[in-house]
Design a protein around this motif. Structure first.
Motif, mmCIF file in Angstrom:
data_model
loop_
_atom_site.group_PDB
_atom_site.id
_atom_site.type_symbol
_atom_site.label_atom_id
_atom_site.label_comp_id
_atom_site.label_asym_id
_atom_site.label_seq_id
_atom_site.Cartn_x
_atom_site.Cartn_y
_atom_site.Cartn_z
ATOM 1 N N GLU A 65 0.873 -1.240 0.129
ATOM 2 C CA GLU A 65 -0.102 0.192 0.007
ATOM 3 C C GLU A 65 0.862 1.165 0.021
ATOM 4 O OE1 GLU A 65 -2.247 0.704 3.718
ATOM 5 O OE2 GLU A 65 -0.987 -0.892 4.601
ATOM 6 N N LYS A 66 0.058 2.377 -0.303
ATOM 7 C CA LYS A 66 0.867 3.404 -0.531
ATOM 8 C C LYS A 66 1.040 4.345 0.709
ATOM 9 C CE LYS A 66 -2.618 7.019 -0.827
ATOM 10 N NZ LYS A 66 -2.184 7.741 0.217
ATOM 11 N N PRO A 67 2.217 5.082 1.085
ATOM 12 C CA PRO A 67 2.299 5.629 2.513
ATOM 13 C C PRO A 67 1.210 6.574 2.543
ATOM 14 C CG PRO A 67 3.687 6.526 0.845
ATOM 15 C CD PRO A 67 3.226 5.319 -0.019
ATOM 16 N N TYR A 68 0.722 6.889 3.902
ATOM 17 C CA TYR A 68 -0.062 7.929 4.235
ATOM 18 C C TYR A 68 0.434 9.386 4.051
ATOM 19 C CZ TYR A 68 -3.771 5.369 6.471
ATOM 20 O OH TYR A 68 -4.861 4.415 6.805
ATOM 21 N N GLU A 69 -0.332 9.955 3.188
ATOM 22 C CA GLU A 69 0.027 11.631 2.688
ATOM 23 C C GLU A 69 -0.385 12.388 4.071
ATOM 24 O OE1 GLU A 69 -0.671 12.456 -1.256
ATOM 25 O OE2 GLU A 69 -1.531 10.375 -1.346
ATOM 26 N N VAL A 70 0.065 12.296 5.238
ATOM 27 C CA VAL A 70 -0.228 13.154 6.476
ATOM 28 C C VAL A 70 0.860 13.417 7.210
ATOM 29 C CG1 VAL A 70 -2.517 12.123 6.353
ATOM 30 C CG2 VAL A 70 -0.671 11.122 7.803
ATOM 31 N N GLU A 71 0.825 14.518 7.921
ATOM 32 C CA GLU A 71 1.624 14.803 9.031
ATOM 33 C C GLU A 71 0.761 15.389 10.205
ATOM 34 O OE1 GLU A 71 5.897 17.233 9.337
ATOM 35 O OE2 GLU A 71 4.679 17.594 7.700
ATOM 36 N N LEU A 72 1.317 14.872 11.396
ATOM 37 C CA LEU A 72 0.393 15.019 12.490
ATOM 38 C C LEU A 72 0.941 15.721 13.593
ATOM 39 C CD1 LEU A 72 -1.000 11.294 13.244
ATOM 40 C CD2 LEU A 72 -1.756 12.957 11.519
ATOM 41 N N ILE A 73 0.360 16.204 14.444
ATOM 42 C CA ILE A 73 0.767 16.987 15.542
ATOM 43 C C ILE A 73 -0.218 16.317 16.788
ATOM 44 C CG2 ILE A 73 1.035 19.216 17.068
ATOM 45 C CD1 ILE A 73 1.393 20.536 14.305
ATOM 46 N N VAL A 74 0.522 16.160 17.977
ATOM 47 C CA VAL A 74 -0.259 15.543 19.166
ATOM 48 C C VAL A 74 0.366 16.388 20.233
ATOM 49 C CG1 VAL A 74 -0.363 13.726 20.660
ATOM 50 C CG2 VAL A 74 -0.340 13.170 18.238
ATOM 51 N N ALA A 75 -0.589 17.029 21.123
ATOM 52 C CA ALA A 75 -0.122 17.975 22.102
ATOM 53 C C ALA A 75 -0.884 17.663 23.397
ATOM 54 C CB ALA A 75 -0.434 19.384 21.573
ATOM 55 N N GLU A 76 -0.118 17.775 24.373
ATOM 56 C CA GLU A 76 -0.857 17.734 25.625
ATOM 57 C C GLU A 76 -0.463 19.010 26.466
ATOM 58 O OE1 GLU A 76 -0.619 14.702 29.679
ATOM 59 O OE2 GLU A 76 0.393 14.218 27.784
ATOM 60 N N VAL A 77 -1.233 19.407 27.338
ATOM 61 C CA VAL A 77 -1.200 20.580 28.225
ATOM 62 C C VAL A 77 -0.906 20.192 29.724
ATOM 63 C CG1 VAL A 77 -3.567 21.045 28.801
ATOM 64 C CG2 VAL A 77 -2.011 22.844 28.664
ATOM 65 N N GLY A 78 -0.088 20.793 30.211
ATOM 66 C CA GLY A 78 0.542 20.312 31.466
ATOM 67 C C GLY A 78 0.041 21.418 32.653
ATOM 68 N N ARG A 79 0.461 21.026 33.727
ATOM 69 C CA ARG A 79 -0.099 21.898 34.838
ATOM 70 C C ARG A 79 0.598 23.145 34.750
ATOM 71 N NH1 ARG A 79 -2.489 20.008 39.641
ATOM 72 N NH2 ARG A 79 -1.102 21.409 40.744
ATOM 73 N N THR A 80 1.832 23.175 34.246
ATOM 74 C CA THR A 80 2.604 24.264 34.100
ATOM 75 C C THR A 80 3.291 24.643 32.548
ATOM 76 O OG1 THR A 80 4.717 23.422 34.497
ATOM 77 C CG2 THR A 80 3.577 24.432 36.363
ATOM 78 N N ALA A 81 3.725 25.394 32.010
ATOM 79 C CA ALA A 81 4.303 25.598 30.685
ATOM 80 C C ALA A 81 5.267 24.864 30.497
ATOM 81 C CB ALA A 81 4.537 27.189 30.420
ATOM 82 N N GLU A 82 6.061 24.327 31.557
ATOM 83 C CA GLU A 82 7.130 23.322 31.320
ATOM 84 C C GLU A 82 6.910 22.108 31.119
ATOM 85 O OE1 GLU A 82 7.040 25.746 33.572
ATOM 86 O OE2 GLU A 82 8.583 27.081 32.823
ATOM 87 N N ASP A 83 5.718 21.888 31.520
ATOM 88 C CA ASP A 83 4.950 20.469 31.427
ATOM 89 C C ASP A 83 4.408 20.234 29.856
ATOM 90 O OD1 ASP A 83 6.124 19.759 34.001
ATOM 91 O OD2 ASP A 83 4.211 20.276 34.765
ATOM 92 N N ASP A 84 4.199 21.064 29.359
ATOM 93 C CA ASP A 84 3.599 20.816 27.833
ATOM 94 C C ASP A 84 4.447 20.129 27.226
ATOM 95 O OD1 ASP A 84 1.624 22.754 28.904
ATOM 96 O OD2 ASP A 84 2.326 24.369 27.783
ATOM 97 N N GLN A 85 3.440 19.338 26.274
ATOM 98 C CA GLN A 85 4.162 18.493 25.503
ATOM 99 C C GLN A 85 3.682 18.714 23.991
ATOM 100 O OE1 GLN A 85 4.437 14.332 26.661
ATOM 101 N NE2 GLN A 85 3.918 14.990 28.790
ATOM 102 N N ILE A 86 4.527 18.796 22.776
ATOM 103 C CA ILE A 86 4.075 18.772 21.578
ATOM 104 C C ILE A 86 4.918 17.617 20.886
ATOM 105 C CG2 ILE A 86 3.646 20.178 19.573
ATOM 106 C CD1 ILE A 86 3.574 22.603 21.290
ATOM 107 N N TYR A 87 4.422 16.926 19.953
ATOM 108 C CA TYR A 87 4.862 15.946 19.221
ATOM 109 C C TYR A 87 4.533 16.101 17.716
ATOM 110 C CZ TYR A 87 5.979 13.988 23.633
ATOM 111 O OH TYR A 87 6.422 13.618 24.988
#
Length: 256
Positions: free
Chosen positions: A116-138
């Motif tokens: 099968e062909k590769p997916y033509e997508v690019e994703l972002i997964v983000a999680e907000v933390g208790r503080t700005a230092e705990d935020d996660q973005i992938y």
């Protein structure tokens, strides 16, 4: 008997990556920025039925560019994974890192498959933390690679040009109105140096993960009059009545 046409594995993977990259570049960009109270998602999207930005779980959101049917399948799979894990174990066990790993395995398997062909997508997964230092973005690429991003990220369209613009102007501690205006300005820029476009609220899809919400679910969409007021610089529009407890005591502390 004819000799089968041979393509080296390196060339085959390079061709598949180029195919996916071209498909993603045709899509309109999505910008994700951190601000003082959370993470804001801004996409150029005139459709009110087909979303590029969606909620996955309590503190986790998903954004994507590329083929809608492909990233929508991934979004639904992420919701099912999160619901099952939260029900089987604990809601706190559902994390952006775990979800990004699941997406990476899925995308990597599809990318490596000859059938099968590769997916033509690019994703972002983000999680907000208790503080700005705990935020996660992938950020996840079509081959299943995962990149841990900080502060700002752009996928789709003129991602390189927009990313450079954001990198020079984004700063920590920005208000929601400031971050939103910066994101819109970056999307409106002409990569060739021409006159910027004028993007109206009807052309934008905006959502936030707001750590200050007293609800367990931190995701909310910014729509209509609230979006217009924020774009005009009205800082008070960042606080919605739905974000404060009924007794009027103001936003509660983030939940554990």
């Amino acid at each position: 008997m004819s000799t089968p046409f041979y393509v080296s594995p390196q060339q085959a993977m390079a061709d598949r990556a180029e195919y996916a990259r071209k498909g993603i570049a045709r899509g309109r960009s999505v910008v994700v920025l951190t601000y003082a109270d959370g993470i804001v998602f801004v996409a150029e999207n005139t459709s009110r039925a087909l979303h590029k930005v969606s909620e996955i779980y309590d503190k986790i959101a998903f954004a994507a560019v590329g083929r809608y049917n492909e990233f929508e399948n991934l979004r639904i799979g992420g919701v099912r994974y999160a619901d099952l894990r939260g029900y089987s174990y604990d809601r706190a066990d559902v994390t952006a890192r775990g979800l990004a790993n699941v997406y990476a395995q899925t995308l990597g398997t599809i990318f490596s498959s000859v059938g099968e062909k590769p997916y033509e997508v690019e994703l972002i997964v983000a999680e907000v933390g208790r503080t700005a230092e705990d935020d996660q973005i992938y950020r996840l690429t079509p081959d299943g690679s995962v990149v841990d991003e900080k502060n700002s990220i752009v996928v789709g369209g003129n991602a390189d040009s927009i990313g450079n613009y954001l990198g020079q102007r984004h700063r920590s501690g920005m208000s929601l109105a400031e971050a939103l205006r910066l994101a819109v300005d970056s999307l409106a820029r002409d990569p060739n140096g021409g006159t910027p476009r004028a993007l109206t609220p009807e052309q934008l899809e905006v959502a936030v993960l707001d750590r200050g919400r007293f609800q367990q679910r931190k995701f909310k969409r910014i729509l209509g009059g609230q979006l217009s007021r924020l774009l005009s610089g009205d800082e008070s529009a960042a606080v919605d009545e739905a974000d404060t407890p009924a007794d009027g005591t103001g936003p509660a502390a983030p939940e554990a």
